[in-house]
Design a protein around this motif. Sequence first.
Motif, PDB file in Angstrom:
ATOM      1  N   LEU A  11       0.823  -1.215   0.000  1.00 39.14           N
ATOM      2  CA  LEU A  11       0.000   0.000   0.000  1.00 39.14           C
ATOM      3  C   LEU A  11       0.853   1.260   0.000  1.00 39.14           C
ATOM      4  O   LEU A  11       0.626   2.185  -0.798  1.00 39.14           O
ATOM      5  CB  LEU A  11      -0.935  -0.011   1.217  1.00 39.14           C
ATOM      6  CG  LEU A  11      -2.143  -0.944   1.131  1.00 39.14           C
ATOM      7  CD1 LEU A  11      -2.791  -1.102   2.495  1.00 39.14           C
ATOM      8  CD2 LEU A  11      -3.159  -0.411   0.122  1.00 39.14           C
TER       9      LEU A  11
ATOM     10  N   PHE B  93      -5.265   2.266  -7.802  1.00 38.05           N
ATOM     11  CA  PHE B  93      -5.825   1.313  -6.836  1.00 38.05           C
ATOM     12  C   PHE B  93      -6.264   0.013  -7.512  1.00 38.05           C
ATOM     13  O   PHE B  93      -6.093  -1.077  -6.963  1.00 38.05           O
ATOM     14  CB  PHE B  93      -7.016   1.945  -6.103  1.00 38.05           C
ATOM     15  CG  PHE B  93      -7.667   1.019  -5.111  1.00 38.05           C
ATOM     16  CD1 PHE B  93      -7.091   0.792  -3.867  1.00 38.05           C
ATOM     17  CD2 PHE B  93      -8.848   0.355  -5.422  1.00 38.05           C
ATOM     18  CE1 PHE B  93      -7.683  -0.074  -2.951  1.00 38.05           C
ATOM     19  CE2 PHE B  93      -9.445  -0.509  -4.518  1.00 38.05           C
ATOM     20  CZ  PHE B  93      -8.858  -0.717  -3.276  1.00 38.05           C
TER      21      PHE B  93
ATOM     22  N   TYR C 202      -6.996   4.095   0.712  1.00 42.61           N
ATOM     23  CA  TYR C 202      -5.851   4.212  -0.197  1.00 42.61           C
ATOM     24  C   TYR C 202      -5.774   5.622  -0.783  1.00 42.61           C
ATOM     25  O   TYR C 202      -4.679   6.186  -0.938  1.00 42.61           O
ATOM     26  CB  TYR C 202      -5.963   3.169  -1.311  1.00 42.61           C
ATOM     27  CG  TYR C 202      -4.776   3.160  -2.245  1.00 42.61           C
ATOM     28  CD1 TYR C 202      -3.534   2.710  -1.814  1.00 42.61           C
ATOM     29  CD2 TYR C 202      -4.896   3.602  -3.562  1.00 42.61           C
ATOM     30  CE1 TYR C 202      -2.439   2.701  -2.673  1.00 42.61           C
ATOM     31  CE2 TYR C 202      -3.813   3.591  -4.425  1.00 42.61           C
ATOM     32  CZ  TYR C 202      -2.582   3.142  -3.971  1.00 42.61           C
ATOM     33  OH  TYR C 202      -1.494   3.139  -4.818  1.00 42.61           O
TER      34      TYR C 202
END
Length: 355
Positions: A235, A245, A258
């Motif tokens: 991440l 993403f 995110y």
Amino acid sequence: MKRRLLNIIIIVEIVFILAGVLVFGVTNGRYYGMVNITKEYFQSYAKKDVKKLYLMLNIQKSAWLKENSLTKSIENIEDIRYSKFSIGDIQREKQRATVDIVYQEDKDGTEKHFLVNLSKQKKKALSIFPVWKVEPDHFVVKDVEIVTPKDVTLYVDGIEVEKKLESSVLEDVYRIDQIFLGEHIIQERVDNVELRPQKVNFHQDKQRVEVKNMLLNSEDERGLLSLLEKDVKTLWTGAYEKTDFGDLSFDSALKRDYWLLQQQFSRGNRKNQIIGMAFSHLKGKLIQLQWTDEVLQAEILVTGNIDYCYTQSSWFSKEVSEKQNEVDFNAQFNYQYVNQHWVLVEINHMPSLDY
């Protein structure tokens, strides 16, 4: 004359037969009688002779009342060392009896009492003599209850407990009618995940035990924490490298988290940017495991450090310098077990990178 002799022979034979029956009856009556059984039981109890004790006990058929289970349970009974013993009072009521054994301790001769409860069985030995068995009061506890989270599968000593006493919105209560006293292993299973076994000690009738503190077994916990470390690095590296993403293979529930993470790497200008990043002392700790709405959920506390390099421009000149900083990593990662895989669904308290 011959007739009289024949009658005498018949009478003698009848006497011998009756005498044999009498001897047979007395011998076997003693063997199967309550007093003899009580003596045998007391002596076997003192010796902790599992095989003899198990044969004398009046126990129901149950997966938890096997002879090998008695072997473990017998370690919990008191030690009896005696120099002599005798039968004391006998109280009998219909099909039951209580026999008091009076014995002297081997050490100092102190007189003590040992009560044995017996019950007469329906079946008779050799179809003639009453059979008495010992009630398992010294070894068995009755009607124990185990409280678990809702809709888990419960095992005690590897045997599934099927008798559910009651249920509520959050928990179930299981009951075992009879089980040998002492230490047992309780294990729960949810969604094909075997949780960590827990030890429990049953020591009295109607005892209630709660096993709400769910724990992953060691192997599964190591696997989850290994996945956590991989997810953290994926991440943060993805956000740093501006990876979309959709290219990261995470659950859609994580999309907003995110996006927030990406903002930390894009809030600077062309001269103020993060140019390098590394993790140190990264460690995860499983702080809670829950079974809610038939979904297994894990909350993990993640600690460590993020070391990063960044460029910084001066307010008064065009000079750009490189600097280093370190920030404590302290966040909570929430996972759900979906289709036999752990899936990251939420991140709380993400660390902020200042530059």
